[in-house]
Design a protein around this motif. Structure first.
Motif, PDB file in Angstrom:
ATOM      1  N   ASP A   2      -0.315   0.424  -7.562  1.00  0.00           N
ATOM      2  CA  ASP A   2      -1.157  -0.748  -7.390  1.00  0.00           C
ATOM      3  C   ASP A   2      -0.322  -1.941  -6.899  1.00  0.00           C
ATOM      4  OD1 ASP A   2      -3.660  -2.240  -7.642  1.00  0.00           O
ATOM      5  OD2 ASP A   2      -2.685  -3.230  -9.347  1.00  0.00           O
ATOM      6  N   THR A   3       0.861  -2.111  -7.468  1.00  0.00           N
ATOM      7  CA  THR A   3       1.734  -3.207  -7.049  1.00  0.00           C
ATOM      8  C   THR A   3       2.127  -3.055  -5.584  1.00  0.00           C
ATOM      9  OG1 THR A   3       2.590  -3.453  -9.290  1.00  0.00           O
ATOM     10  CG2 THR A   3       3.943  -4.351  -7.503  1.00  0.00           C
ATOM     11  N   LEU A   4       2.458  -1.846  -5.165  1.00  0.00           N
ATOM     12  CA  LEU A   4       2.845  -1.619  -3.773  1.00  0.00           C
ATOM     13  C   LEU A   4       1.674  -1.857  -2.825  1.00  0.00           C
ATOM     14  CD1 LEU A   4       5.132   1.466  -4.292  1.00  0.00           C
ATOM     15  CD2 LEU A   4       5.844  -0.821  -3.573  1.00  0.00           C
ATOM     16  N   ALA A   5       0.460  -1.500  -3.243  1.00  0.00           N
ATOM     17  CA  ALA A   5      -0.718  -1.770  -2.409  1.00  0.00           C
ATOM     18  C   ALA A   5      -0.928  -3.277  -2.267  1.00  0.00           C
ATOM     19  CB  ALA A   5      -1.955  -1.110  -3.012  1.00  0.00           C
ATOM     20  N   ARG A   6      -0.726  -4.015  -3.335  1.00  0.00           N
ATOM     21  CA  ARG A   6      -0.854  -5.479  -3.273  1.00  0.00           C
ATOM     22  C   ARG A   6       0.231  -6.082  -2.383  1.00  0.00           C
ATOM     23  NH1 ARG A   6      -3.188  -7.838  -8.788  1.00  0.00           N
ATOM     24  NH2 ARG A   6      -4.461  -6.055  -9.369  1.00  0.00           N
ATOM     25  N   LEU A   7       1.450  -5.592  -2.534  1.00  0.00           N
ATOM     26  CA  LEU A   7       2.541  -6.090  -1.690  1.00  0.00           C
ATOM     27  C   LEU A   7       2.281  -5.793  -0.218  1.00  0.00           C
ATOM     28  CD1 LEU A   7       5.647  -5.176  -3.878  1.00  0.00           C
ATOM     29  CD2 LEU A   7       4.826  -7.475  -3.310  1.00  0.00           C
ATOM     30  N   ASP A   8       1.656  -4.661   0.060  1.00  0.00           N
ATOM     31  CA  ASP A   8       1.341  -4.305   1.443  1.00  0.00           C
ATOM     32  C   ASP A   8       0.456  -5.379   2.080  1.00  0.00           C
ATOM     33  OD1 ASP A   8       1.311  -2.702   3.772  1.00  0.00           O
ATOM     34  OD2 ASP A   8      -0.553  -1.738   3.132  1.00  0.00           O
ATOM     35  N   GLY A   9      -0.456  -5.935   1.298  1.00  0.00           N
ATOM     36  CA  GLY A   9      -1.318  -6.989   1.815  1.00  0.00           C
ATOM     37  C   GLY A   9      -0.663  -8.345   1.884  1.00  0.00           C
ATOM     38  N   MET A  10       0.439  -8.531   1.197  1.00  0.00           N
ATOM     39  CA  MET A  10       1.108  -9.835   1.125  1.00  0.00           C
ATOM     40  C   MET A  10       2.288  -9.972   2.081  1.00  0.00           C
ATOM     41  SD  MET A  10       1.162 -10.124  -3.056  1.00  0.00           S
ATOM     42  CE  MET A  10       2.365 -11.406  -3.072  1.00  0.00           C
ATOM     43  N   ILE A  11       2.951  -8.869   2.387  1.00  0.00           N
ATOM     44  CA  ILE A  11       4.192  -8.923   3.157  1.00  0.00           C
ATOM     45  C   ILE A  11       3.881  -8.795   4.638  1.00  0.00           C
ATOM     46  CG2 ILE A  11       6.394  -7.747   3.572  1.00  0.00           C
ATOM     47  CD1 ILE A  11       6.411  -7.075   0.588  1.00  0.00           C
ATOM     48  N   PHE A  70       5.451   1.528   2.151  1.00  0.00           N
ATOM     49  CA  PHE A  70       6.848   1.159   2.379  1.00  0.00           C
ATOM     50  C   PHE A  70       7.739   2.398   2.282  1.00  0.00           C
ATOM     51  CE2 PHE A  70       4.607  -2.480   0.656  1.00  0.00           C
ATOM     52  CZ  PHE A  70       4.900  -3.462   1.589  1.00  0.00           C
ATOM     53  N   SER A  71       7.494   3.356   3.130  1.00  0.00           N
ATOM     54  CA  SER A  71       8.149   4.663   3.007  1.00  0.00           C
ATOM     55  C   SER A  71       9.437   4.803   3.816  1.00  0.00           C
ATOM     56  CB  SER A  71       7.171   5.766   3.403  1.00  0.00           C
ATOM     57  OG  SER A  71       6.765   5.593   4.741  1.00  0.00           O
ATOM     58  N   ARG A  72       9.840   3.787   4.521  1.00  0.00           N
ATOM     59  CA  ARG A  72      11.124   3.830   5.245  1.00  0.00           C
ATOM     60  C   ARG A  72      12.172   3.216   4.322  1.00  0.00           C
ATOM     61  NH1 ARG A  72      13.600   0.226   9.310  1.00  0.00           N
ATOM     62  NH2 ARG A  72      15.092   1.504  10.442  1.00  0.00           N
ATOM     63  N   LEU A  73      13.091   4.053   3.855  1.00  0.00           N
ATOM     64  CA  LEU A  73      14.036   3.626   2.818  1.00  0.00           C
ATOM     65  C   LEU A  73      15.463   3.544   3.347  1.00  0.00           C
ATOM     66  CD1 LEU A  73      12.763   5.802  -0.173  1.00  0.00           C
ATOM     67  CD2 LEU A  73      11.988   3.545   0.566  1.00  0.00           C
ATOM     68  N   GLU A  74      16.151   2.535   2.877  1.00  0.00           N
ATOM     69  CA  GLU A  74      17.570   2.361   3.191  1.00  0.00           C
ATOM     70  C   GLU A  74      18.251   1.870   1.920  1.00  0.00           C
ATOM     71  OE1 GLU A  74      20.420  -0.404   6.077  1.00  0.00           O
ATOM     72  OE2 GLU A  74      18.247  -0.541   6.235  1.00  0.00           O
ATOM     73  N   ARG A  75      19.423   2.406   1.636  1.00  0.00           N
ATOM     74  CA  ARG A  75      20.166   1.989   0.445  1.00  0.00           C
ATOM     75  C   ARG A  75      21.487   1.362   0.869  1.00  0.00           C
ATOM     76  NH1 ARG A  75      18.985   4.218  -4.270  1.00  0.00           N
ATOM     77  NH2 ARG A  75      18.564   6.242  -3.357  1.00  0.00           N
ATOM     78  N   ILE A  76      21.798   0.255   0.248  1.00  0.00           N
ATOM     79  CA  ILE A  76      23.071  -0.420   0.483  1.00  0.00           C
ATOM     80  C   ILE A  76      23.757  -0.547  -0.873  1.00  0.00           C
ATOM     81  CG2 ILE A  76      24.194  -2.554   1.225  1.00  0.00           C
ATOM     82  CD1 ILE A  76      21.750  -3.017   3.046  1.00  0.00           C
ATOM     83  N   GLY A  77      25.025  -0.202  -0.934  1.00  0.00           N
ATOM     84  CA  GLY A  77      25.761  -0.295  -2.186  1.00  0.00           C
ATOM     85  C   GLY A  77      27.103  -0.958  -1.997  1.00  0.00           C
TER      86      GLY A  77
END
Length: 144
Positions: A2-11, A70-77
């Motif tokens: 639900d949070t990701l769906a809301r963020l999709d509409g906000m970002i 938001f299925s394109r993922l990148e990790r930075i460490g």
């Protein structure tokens, strides 16, 4: 979800979200971690939420994000060796909801005493050496 769906509409298009975390790789500088985890496991044994987060049934951030817009993922460490005052470890432990003073009450003092004894071999001049990997998991929308 639900949070990701809301963020999709906000970002805005081209925007992203980032999940920040840290971990302690299994290296000699983090030998203290076994003592920390043993005390944490003992005093958080009754916390059902922590048990769920540690179980195989709990979906990883990656799994949840891959099934989201938001299925394109990148990790930075970034790896950093730190010398941390032992008192900061007491605060770190007590900041966890599963073993906070509000949750375990008077047992918190017992836990800190046990923790201090377990950590003693890892303390030099009041400091503990730790190797910390700070990570950002950046999730964006895939290209159209």
């Amino acid at each position: 979800q639900d949070t990701l769906a809301r963020l999709d509409g906000m970002i805005a298009p081209g925007g992203a979200i980032a999940l920040l975390s840290d971990k302690h790789p299994e290296v000699p500088q983090n030998a203290w971690r076994k003592a920390y985890d043993a005390v944490l496991d003992k005093y958080s044994a009754e916390d059902s939420a922590r048990k769920l987060r540690k179980s195989d049934a709990f979906g990883s951030h990656e799994t949840v994000l891959l099934a989201s817009p938001f299925s394109r993922l990148e990790r930075i460490g970034v790896l950093e060796e730190r010398r941390t005052p032992i008192a900061d470890f007491d605060s770190r432990l007590l900041s966890l909801s599963s073993v906070s003073r509000a949750r375990i009450g008077d047992r918190a003092d017992e836990m800190i005493a046990e923790f201090s004894a377990a950590m003693a071999p890892h303390v030099v001049d009041g400091l503990v050496t730790e190797l910390v990997e700070s990570q950002a998991l950046i999730a964006s929308r895939p290209p159209r």
